[in-house]
Design a protein around this motif. Structure first.
Motif, PDB file in Angstrom:
ATOM      1  N   TYR A 297      46.973   0.842 -68.846  1.00  0.00           N
ATOM      2  CA  TYR A 297      46.506   0.033 -67.721  1.00  0.00           C
ATOM      3  C   TYR A 297      45.788  -1.236 -68.188  1.00  0.00           C
ATOM      4  CZ  TYR A 297      47.754   3.867 -64.649  1.00  0.00           C
ATOM      5  OH  TYR A 297      48.454   4.829 -63.958  1.00  0.00           O
ATOM      6  N   TYR A 298      45.298  -1.258 -69.407  1.00  0.00           N
ATOM      7  CA  TYR A 298      44.673  -2.444 -69.988  1.00  0.00           C
ATOM      8  C   TYR A 298      44.543  -2.214 -71.486  1.00  0.00           C
ATOM      9  CZ  TYR A 298      40.852   0.768 -68.877  1.00  0.00           C
ATOM     10  OH  TYR A 298      40.073   1.900 -68.737  1.00  0.00           O
ATOM     11  N   GLU A 299      44.283  -3.293 -72.227  1.00  0.00           N
ATOM     12  CA  GLU A 299      44.079  -3.214 -73.672  1.00  0.00           C
ATOM     13  C   GLU A 299      42.601  -3.441 -73.963  1.00  0.00           C
ATOM     14  OE1 GLU A 299      46.070  -2.528 -76.265  1.00  0.00           O
ATOM     15  OE2 GLU A 299      47.712  -2.068 -74.888  1.00  0.00           O
ATOM     16  N   LEU A 300      42.028  -2.602 -74.801  1.00  0.00           N
ATOM     17  CA  LEU A 300      40.640  -2.759 -75.216  1.00  0.00           C
ATOM     18  C   LEU A 300      40.634  -3.254 -76.656  1.00  0.00           C
ATOM     19  CD1 LEU A 300      39.169   0.509 -73.720  1.00  0.00           C
ATOM     20  CD2 LEU A 300      38.924  -1.792 -72.828  1.00  0.00           C
ATOM     21  N   THR A 301      40.239  -4.519 -76.830  1.00  0.00           N
ATOM     22  CA  THR A 301      40.272  -5.121 -78.161  1.00  0.00           C
ATOM     23  C   THR A 301      38.919  -5.729 -78.494  1.00  0.00           C
ATOM     24  OG1 THR A 301      41.041  -7.224 -77.252  1.00  0.00           O
ATOM     25  CG2 THR A 301      42.718  -5.652 -77.985  1.00  0.00           C
ATOM     26  N   LEU A 302      38.654  -5.824 -79.779  1.00  0.00           N
ATOM     27  CA  LEU A 302      37.470  -6.544 -80.228  1.00  0.00           C
ATOM     28  C   LEU A 302      37.697  -8.039 -80.029  1.00  0.00           C
ATOM     29  CD1 LEU A 302      36.771  -4.574 -83.524  1.00  0.00           C
ATOM     30  CD2 LEU A 302      35.505  -4.399 -81.387  1.00  0.00           C
ATOM     31  N   PRO A 303      36.633  -8.858 -79.975  1.00  0.00           N
ATOM     32  CA  PRO A 303      36.809 -10.309 -79.825  1.00  0.00           C
ATOM     33  C   PRO A 303      37.793 -10.860 -80.848  1.00  0.00           C
ATOM     34  CG  PRO A 303      34.487  -9.732 -79.627  1.00  0.00           C
ATOM     35  CD  PRO A 303      35.209  -8.471 -80.024  1.00  0.00           C
ATOM     36  N   SER A 304      38.749 -11.670 -80.374  1.00  0.00           N
ATOM     37  CA  SER A 304      39.801 -12.183 -81.261  1.00  0.00           C
ATOM     38  C   SER A 304      39.235 -13.025 -82.394  1.00  0.00           C
ATOM     39  CB  SER A 304      40.800 -13.006 -80.454  1.00  0.00           C
ATOM     40  OG  SER A 304      40.139 -14.094 -79.808  1.00  0.00           O
ATOM     41  N   SER A 305      38.056 -13.637 -82.179  1.00  0.00           N
ATOM     42  CA  SER A 305      37.459 -14.475 -83.226  1.00  0.00           C
ATOM     43  C   SER A 305      37.160 -13.656 -84.474  1.00  0.00           C
ATOM     44  CB  SER A 305      36.176 -15.136 -82.710  1.00  0.00           C
ATOM     45  OG  SER A 305      35.234 -14.148 -82.313  1.00  0.00           O
ATOM     46  N   TRP A 306      36.826 -12.349 -84.295  1.00  0.00           N
ATOM     47  CA  TRP A 306      36.522 -11.495 -85.449  1.00  0.00           C
ATOM     48  C   TRP A 306      37.761 -11.351 -86.339  1.00  0.00           C
ATOM     49  CZ3 TRP A 306      33.081  -6.751 -83.813  1.00  0.00           C
ATOM     50  CH2 TRP A 306      31.945  -7.221 -83.133  1.00  0.00           C
ATOM     51  N   SER A 307      38.878 -10.963 -85.726  1.00  0.00           N
ATOM     52  CA  SER A 307      40.092 -10.750 -86.518  1.00  0.00           C
ATOM     53  C   SER A 307      40.629 -12.068 -87.067  1.00  0.00           C
ATOM     54  CB  SER A 307      41.165 -10.046 -85.678  1.00  0.00           C
ATOM     55  OG  SER A 307      41.422 -10.767 -84.486  1.00  0.00           O
ATOM     56  N   ASN A 308      40.464 -13.173 -86.321  1.00  0.00           N
ATOM     57  CA  ASN A 308      40.914 -14.474 -86.815  1.00  0.00           C
ATOM     58  C   ASN A 308      40.157 -14.878 -88.072  1.00  0.00           C
ATOM     59  OD1 ASN A 308      42.758 -14.720 -84.744  1.00  0.00           O
ATOM     60  ND2 ASN A 308      41.381 -15.904 -83.425  1.00  0.00           N
ATOM     61  N   LYS A 309      38.834 -14.648 -88.069  1.00  0.00           N
ATOM     62  CA  LYS A 309      38.027 -14.981 -89.245  1.00  0.00           C
ATOM     63  C   LYS A 309      38.429 -14.127 -90.441  1.00  0.00           C
ATOM     64  CE  LYS A 309      33.914 -16.609 -86.787  1.00  0.00           C
ATOM     65  NZ  LYS A 309      32.477 -16.348 -86.480  1.00  0.00           N
ATOM     66  N   MET A 310      38.655 -12.837 -90.192  1.00  0.00           N
ATOM     67  CA  MET A 310      39.045 -11.954 -91.295  1.00  0.00           C
ATOM     68  C   MET A 310      40.433 -12.315 -91.819  1.00  0.00           C
ATOM     69  SD  MET A 310      36.434 -10.077 -91.781  1.00  0.00           S
ATOM     70  CE  MET A 310      35.465 -11.504 -91.228  1.00  0.00           C
ATOM     71  N   ASP A 311      41.324 -12.698 -90.901  1.00  0.00           N
ATOM     72  CA  ASP A 311      42.676 -13.065 -91.316  1.00  0.00           C
ATOM     73  C   ASP A 311      42.650 -14.322 -92.172  1.00  0.00           C
ATOM     74  OD1 ASP A 311      45.467 -12.587 -91.289  1.00  0.00           O
ATOM     75  OD2 ASP A 311      45.712 -14.196 -89.829  1.00  0.00           O
ATOM     76  N   SER A 312      41.797 -15.279 -91.801  1.00  0.00           N
ATOM     77  CA  SER A 312      41.654 -16.506 -92.593  1.00  0.00           C
ATOM     78  C   SER A 312      41.099 -16.186 -93.976  1.00  0.00           C
ATOM     79  CB  SER A 312      40.728 -17.496 -91.880  1.00  0.00           C
ATOM     80  OG  SER A 312      41.265 -17.863 -90.630  1.00  0.00           O
ATOM     81  N   ALA A 313      40.099 -15.279 -94.000  1.00  0.00           N
ATOM     82  CA  ALA A 313      39.477 -14.912 -95.275  1.00  0.00           C
ATOM     83  C   ALA A 313      40.455 -14.186 -96.185  1.00  0.00           C
ATOM     84  CB  ALA A 313      38.245 -14.044 -95.031  1.00  0.00           C
ATOM     85  N   SER A 314      41.443 -13.485 -95.607  1.00  0.00           N
ATOM     86  CA  SER A 314      42.386 -12.710 -96.420  1.00  0.00           C
ATOM     87  C   SER A 314      43.304 -13.598 -97.255  1.00  0.00           C
ATOM     88  CB  SER A 314      43.232 -11.793 -95.526  1.00  0.00           C
ATOM     89  OG  SER A 314      44.087 -12.561 -94.692  1.00  0.00           O
ATOM     90  N   SER A 315      43.374 -14.889 -96.905  1.00  0.00           N
ATOM     91  CA  SER A 315      44.232 -15.809 -97.670  1.00  0.00           C
ATOM     92  C   SER A 315      43.588 -16.271 -98.962  1.00  0.00           C
ATOM     93  CB  SER A 315      44.580 -17.028 -96.794  1.00  0.00           C
ATOM     94  OG  SER A 315      43.397 -17.745 -96.452  1.00  0.00           O
TER      95      SER A 315
END
Length: 653
Positions: A297-315
């Motif tokens: 009925y809905y998606e429960l996700t953490l703030p996208s900024s968290w995963s975006n920052k981690m994804d950037s750091a993974s590079s």
């Protein structure tokens, strides 16, 4: 509303854990001073130096956003009065797109200035309590107490003292136990170790289930292929994949570390948290939302900024890049792993192992998640044997949704038992579970559907599973009769005496028991019988398992009924003591603990006399307070029976 519940769920896995680090993380350095304005007026000045990138919220920040700072001046009545509200140093106003409000906060430095007017010339020092929230990427609630001498001299901390009535009642909790050395024969260590392995296995199974969800399963071949193709050589790819898996384990184990600080500060605190009425109600609400997110009925996700920052750091590459790739996996898969982790967290808090069991469970969960990445990196040809992603992943999520729904009512049951509301009696609870699992069966039969479901196709595995679920519903139905035992589910439904049917007593299995130590001791003296002291809890799963699976055995039951005086003390009972029975007990030179409920009394009684805060915890003693053998915890029928027999033989000798 959706964002609020998203943040609430994130708190269960991240912020709630980080709040336990308050004794370790100190982003604000405080000092205080006093300035005399006149003979009767003074300015109390509190100054904080805030670490870089952190901020603290003002007293006047929006009530719809983060928590404001709150100043409490203690013992002001008849001693002094506050002149206006506390003045603040320069603040910043900024828009928060999560709460959608403008918030007011301090950066770098903060200062509160409160003017007071003395009403009594005997006032020599002022005590101020400051509650505040300090934030960076996450927020931590902090509390700071200031004791300020008005003449600028060094503060004299006075030892807290008990009144005579509290002293007398405190002394009554202390027993003059004899042969206390018999309590510790190593059996608890074995039991604890065994329980840790069980929790590890349960966590491992939870991790395997998480692997089969749409958020994780498709990432396995993609991630393994990345490591094997982008690392240059096969050996380097294998090494990187293994490091990736290791970092996954470290991340999940790390989530449990803060609870060890809580456990060391107060050995009763995890039990207090797990049996808190309103926390169990909150868990109930959260698990309902977990369930409906799994239903699609809905998606429960953490703030996208968290995963975006981690994804950037993974590079960044190297070890650091691999670590942040693991963090990214943990964040982006949260909508599927979060409910499972929430179940593990809540289950560990309601167990007797506290932080160690949580660490064991988190380790098992992390190992299960990490295993396929390392395994398929070592044997990449196995990737071909993986089933393709598809509708079956959605079916797994829905299955987990029904499980979360059932667990939600377990937490509501905990609150009901501890508070004695009488809402979820045993038969009502079992009836609700029957409805939940009947709906699960109807889903697998294709009769009901959810938003993400495609066209339903009947298959032998689905129909077979639905038939098994129907069989389970029938098994649950057998628990609706009076005094019936569901041994496969012992500990989950409320105890048999918490029933819609009229019961002979409110003790397990209809046994005669005392729920007050002094009353039970007097009866034991009058009848020359040994005492079985049972430290238990309304929300204690292992306590119910012992009662329904071990105590119910005919030979054990006969010993308990005929040969022992049973004293069952519920350490989580939130029933208020009569006003004349409430008191304070001195735990150290500067701290008094209030004993206001039945559970407060018996949990303190257990820790003071036996230096433990776990349940179930069984002690055999005679009426002269002589310990007859070692203490016993969760165990099997034969071992428990032999232990009871040994206690009787020791008494006779």
């Amino acid at each position: 509303m959706k964002r609020i519940f998203t943040l609430l769920i994130a708190l269960i896995v991240v912020s709630f854990s980080l709040s336990a680090q308050q004794a370790v993380i100190e982003p604000v350095k405080w000092n205080s001073k006093v300035e005399k304005v006149s003979e009767t007026e003074y300015d109390i000045i509190l100054t904080g130096e805030i670490d870089e990138e952190w901020h603290v919220f003002s007293q006047f920040t929006s009530e719809d956003g983060s928590l404001p700072s709150v100043l409490t001046f203690e013992n002001a009545k008849d001693n002094y009065e506050l002149i206006g509200t506390a003045k603040e140093s320069e603040t910043i106003i900024a828009y928060n797109d999560v709460f959608e409000v403008e918030e007011t906060y301090f950066l770098d430095k903060m200062q509160f200035t409160q003017r007071i007017k003395l009403l009594s010339e005997n006032v020599k020092q002022i005590t101020v309590n400051l509650d505040y929230q300090v934030c960076k990427e996450v927020c931590i609630n902090k509390e700071k107490n200031f004791v300020i001498a008005l003449d600028g001299s060094a503060v004299k901390l006075e030892n807290v003292e008990l009144d005579d009535r509290s002293k007398a009642l405190s002394n009554q909790l202390l027993l003059d136990l004899k042969n206390k050395n018999r309590l510790n024969d190593g059996s608890d260590v074995v039991s604890s170790g065994g329980n840790l392995w069980k929790i590890f296995v349960l966590g491992f199974l939870g991790g395997l289930v998480a692997l089969l969800t749409p958020c994780v399963f498709p990432m396995i071949p993609l991630t393994v292929s990345f490591f094997t193709k982008q690392s240059g050589t096969k050996s380097k790819g294998i090494r990187n994949a293994i490091l990736y898996g290791l970092f996954i384990v470290i991340i999940y184990v790390g989530l449990s570390v803060p609870f060890h600080f809580l456990d060391s500060v107060d050995p009763e605190i995890l039990n207090t948290i797990s049996t808190n009425i309103w926390l169990n109600v909150i868990f109930f609400i959260i698990f309902i939302f977990f369930a409906f997110s799994f239903f699609g009925y809905y998606e429960l996700t953490l703030p996208s900024s968290w995963s975006n920052k981690m994804d950037s750091a993974s590079s960044a590459g190297g070890l650091i890049g691999i670590f942040f790739m693991a963090v990214t996996l943990a964040l982006v898969s949260f909508s599927c792993t979060g409910p499972i982790l929430g179940s593990l967290l809540a289950g560990s808090l309601t167990s007797d192992g506290g932080a160690f069991q949580l660490s064991a469970g988190m380790t098992g969960f992390g190992v299960a998640l990490a295993l396929p990445f390392a395994l398929f990196a070592l044997f990449p040809n196995l990737l071909k044997s993986l089933p393709k992603s598809g509708g079956w992943l959605t079916t797994v999520k829905v299955l987990l949704g029904f499980v979360e729904l059932a667990l939600a009512f377990k937490f509501l049951s905990n609150a009901d038992l501890v508070a004695h509301w009488g809402i979820l009696k045993r038969e009502v609870f079992i009836g609700i579970w029957m409805i939940i699992f009947l709906l699960m069966a109807l889903y697998f039969f294709g009769i009901i559907r959810f938003p993400h479901d495609g066209k339903k196709k009947f298959s032998f595995p689905k129909v077979s599973f639905a038939v098994l679920v129907i069989a389970f519903v029938i098994y649950l139905g057998t628990g609706l009769t009076k005094n019936s035992h569901l041994k496969l589910l012992a500990g989950f439904p409320p105890p048999t005496f918490y029933s819609l049917y009229e019961q002979e007593s409110d003790c397990p299995l209809g046994l005669d028991c005392f729920k007050d130590f002094d009353e039970g001791l007097a009866f034991a003296k009058a009848n020359n019988k040994p005492i079985l002291l049972d430290f238990t809890g309304w929300a204690c799963v292992n306590c119910r398992k012992m009662e329904e699976n071990v105590w119910s055995d005919p030979k054990v039951y006969e010993l308990l009924k005929e040969n022992y005086v049973l004293i069952s003390l519920y350490v989580d009972d939130r029933k208020a003591l009569a006003e004349e029975e409430q008191f304070k007990i001195k735990l150290n030179e500067n701290h008094l603990k209030s004993i206001e409920t039945v559970g407060d009394k018996w949990s303190t009684f257990q820790y003071l006399n036996f230096k433990t805060a776990s349940q179930p915890y069984y002690v055999i003693m005679n009426a002269n307070l002589e310990i007859l053998n070692e203490a016993k915890q969760y165990t099997g029928i034969e071992e428990y029976y032999d232990w009871l027999k040994e206690g009787l033989e020791t008494k006779e000798n």
